[in-house]
Design a protein around this motif. Structure first.
Motif, PDB file in Angstrom:
ATOM      1  N   ALA A 175       7.273  19.791  -8.648  1.00 47.11           N
ATOM      2  CA  ALA A 175       6.109  19.560  -9.507  1.00 47.11           C
ATOM      3  C   ALA A 175       6.020  18.088  -9.913  1.00 47.11           C
ATOM      4  O   ALA A 175       4.939  17.493  -9.913  1.00 47.11           O
ATOM      5  CB  ALA A 175       6.193  20.449 -10.736  1.00 47.11           C
ATOM      6  N   LYS A 176       7.157  17.516 -10.235  1.00 48.06           N
ATOM      7  CA  LYS A 176       7.187  16.104 -10.650  1.00 48.06           C
ATOM      8  C   LYS A 176       6.766  15.203  -9.493  1.00 48.06           C
ATOM      9  O   LYS A 176       5.927  14.313  -9.649  1.00 48.06           O
ATOM     10  CB  LYS A 176       8.605  15.746 -11.106  1.00 48.06           C
ATOM     11  CG  LYS A 176       8.754  14.335 -11.612  1.00 48.06           C
ATOM     12  CD  LYS A 176      10.131  14.149 -12.241  1.00 48.06           C
ATOM     13  CE  LYS A 176      10.392  12.707 -12.587  1.00 48.06           C
ATOM     14  NZ  LYS A 176      10.846  11.927 -11.424  1.00 48.06           N
ATOM     15  N   LYS A 214      10.754  22.477 -10.333  1.00 47.40           N
ATOM     16  CA  LYS A 214      10.408  21.428 -11.304  1.00 47.40           C
ATOM     17  C   LYS A 214      10.392  20.049 -10.636  1.00 47.40           C
ATOM     18  O   LYS A 214       9.539  19.218 -10.930  1.00 47.40           O
ATOM     19  CB  LYS A 214      11.384  21.441 -12.482  1.00 47.40           C
ATOM     20  CG  LYS A 214      11.062  22.535 -13.483  1.00 47.40           C
ATOM     21  CD  LYS A 214      11.990  22.501 -14.667  1.00 47.40           C
ATOM     22  CE  LYS A 214      11.601  23.591 -15.661  1.00 47.40           C
ATOM     23  NZ  LYS A 214      12.589  23.778 -16.705  1.00 47.40           N
ATOM     24  N   ASP A 248       2.031  23.111 -11.889  1.00 46.88           N
ATOM     25  CA  ASP A 248       2.931  23.938 -12.694  1.00 46.88           C
ATOM     26  C   ASP A 248       4.047  24.458 -11.790  1.00 46.88           C
ATOM     27  O   ASP A 248       3.778  25.085 -10.763  1.00 46.88           O
ATOM     28  CB  ASP A 248       2.122  25.109 -13.275  1.00 46.88           C
ATOM     29  CG  ASP A 248       2.931  25.936 -14.263  1.00 46.88           C
ATOM     30  OD1 ASP A 248       4.180  25.872 -14.214  1.00 46.88           O
ATOM     31  OD2 ASP A 248       2.315  26.642 -15.059  1.00 46.88           O
ATOM     32  N   PHE A 249       5.280  24.192 -12.198  1.00 42.80           N
ATOM     33  CA  PHE A 249       6.411  24.589 -11.344  1.00 42.80           C
ATOM     34  C   PHE A 249       6.475  26.097 -11.130  1.00 42.80           C
ATOM     35  O   PHE A 249       7.015  26.565 -10.127  1.00 42.80           O
ATOM     36  CB  PHE A 249       7.735  24.056 -11.906  1.00 42.80           C
ATOM     37  CG  PHE A 249       8.251  24.803 -13.110  1.00 42.80           C
ATOM     38  CD1 PHE A 249       7.808  24.497 -14.379  1.00 42.80           C
ATOM     39  CD2 PHE A 249       9.182  25.816 -12.956  1.00 42.80           C
ATOM     40  CE1 PHE A 249       8.280  25.183 -15.480  1.00 42.80           C
ATOM     41  CE2 PHE A 249       9.672  26.515 -14.055  1.00 42.80           C
ATOM     42  CZ  PHE A 249       9.204  26.193 -15.327  1.00 42.80           C
TER      43      PHE A 249
END
Lengths: 213, 99
Positions: free
Chosen positions: A115-116, A112, A97-98
């Protein structure tokens, strides 16, 4: 025919077969949940035997988001040499979770992206399992070892029949309990170390030589 | 959850004052609905039967199905909760191990 003769012939063939197909080096993957100290351990091994490092260590989870390979690391223990390729892998997690990264001062966009990449990293780490000859599974001794990630990975490595060493890391911290890890996985060899401080690291090398050599 | 008005069908939680005072509709008879034991089992079963290895909850929020990934094979990505899936073909078609 004499049974003893057949048995000794069988044993001889087996040893010849083994000699022909013996790998000249082992590919060892360093696995574990995020922030267990995988890169710190990889760097410790490389510093000790090559004078090099593999990646940057960080208190921010998912710092390593691509698997990193270092080939031909020679470890010498009691006159014997073990040559291994070391793969430092991204931390394996079930949820990424970012929001968790925002507290480290990252922008939302950056968090984000991290996170990816971390998610892709988990997939990459798991894919590497197909190409390995042994696993160093790093766990944080200050944390509860009974997690879904640890139990699932241990179960899968057992099913694959890969040699496994569990590293109970961070024993330099006051609340570390390597005994808790041993109690959770009594069927496996657990080596308590501090990769950061280099505590008990010689025992690790000796155990690696026994297990993977 | 489990107190349903026998007249209008409105449901009241355990301990709701309406159970004593009567429903909005004036009725004071309620049917107790026992907790569905099967539900939890279904949820766990569903988790195991999930086909996707990665679920994208929102941008930057991911749920990984480690068991599925470790089983090997294809990477299936579920896009949020709306039943859309993406299959990662290279991982499905990968035959040869990395040398």
């Amino acid at each position: 025919m004499n049974m003893g003769l057949i048995t000794s012939l069988k044993a001889r063939f087996r040893s010849i077969f083994k000699w022909f197909f013996k790998k000249d080096k082992m590919r060892i993957g360093i696995y574990g949940p995020p922030n267990a100290g995988k890169t710190t351990l990889a760097n410790r091994i490389l510093r000790d035997w090559t004078g090099d490092v593999i990646g940057s260590e960080s208190e921010i989870p998912h710092e390593t988001r691509r698997a990193k390979l270092r080939e031909g690391v020679k470890i010498e223990v009691d006159g014997k040499t073990l040559t291994i390729d070391i793969i430092d892998t991204p931390g394996i997690a079930t949820k990424i979770d970012f929001h968790d990264f925002l507290k480290y001062g990252m922008s939302e966009e950056e968090a984000k992206r991290r996170a990816k990449e971390a998610t892709e990293g988990v997939i990459e780490a798991i894919k590497w399992l197909d190409d390995l000859d042994g696993i160093l599974l790093v766990m944080d001794s200050t944390e509860d070892p009974y997690t879904q990630v640890n139990v699932t990975i241990v179960g899968n490595i057992e099913a694959r029949g890969l040699p496994l060493l569990i590293i109970a890391n961070k024993i330099d911290l006051p609340n570390a309990s390597p005994a808790r890890i041993k109690a959770a996985f009594p069927q496996h060899v657990v080596v308590p170390i501090s990769a950061l401080k280099g505590l008990n690291i010689d025992t690790l090398y000796r155990t690696m030589a026994e297990k993977f050599g | 959850m489990p107190h349903r008005c026998t007249e209008c069908g409105k449901e009241y939680m355990d301990g709701d004052m309406a159970i004593l005072q009567g429903c909005e509709c004036g009725n004071n008879k309620f049917l107790y609905i026992p907790k569905q034991k099967g539900r939890e089992v279904e949820e766990i079963k569903e988790q195991f039967e999930r086909i996707e290895s990665v679920r994208i909850i929102a941008p930057g929020m991911y749920e990984l199905n480690i068991e599925k990934l470790l089983e090997g094979g294809e990477v299936v990505i579920a896009l949020q909760e709306d039943g859309k899936y993406a299959v990662h073909l290279p991982s499905l078609l990968r035959k040869k191990k990395r040398s």
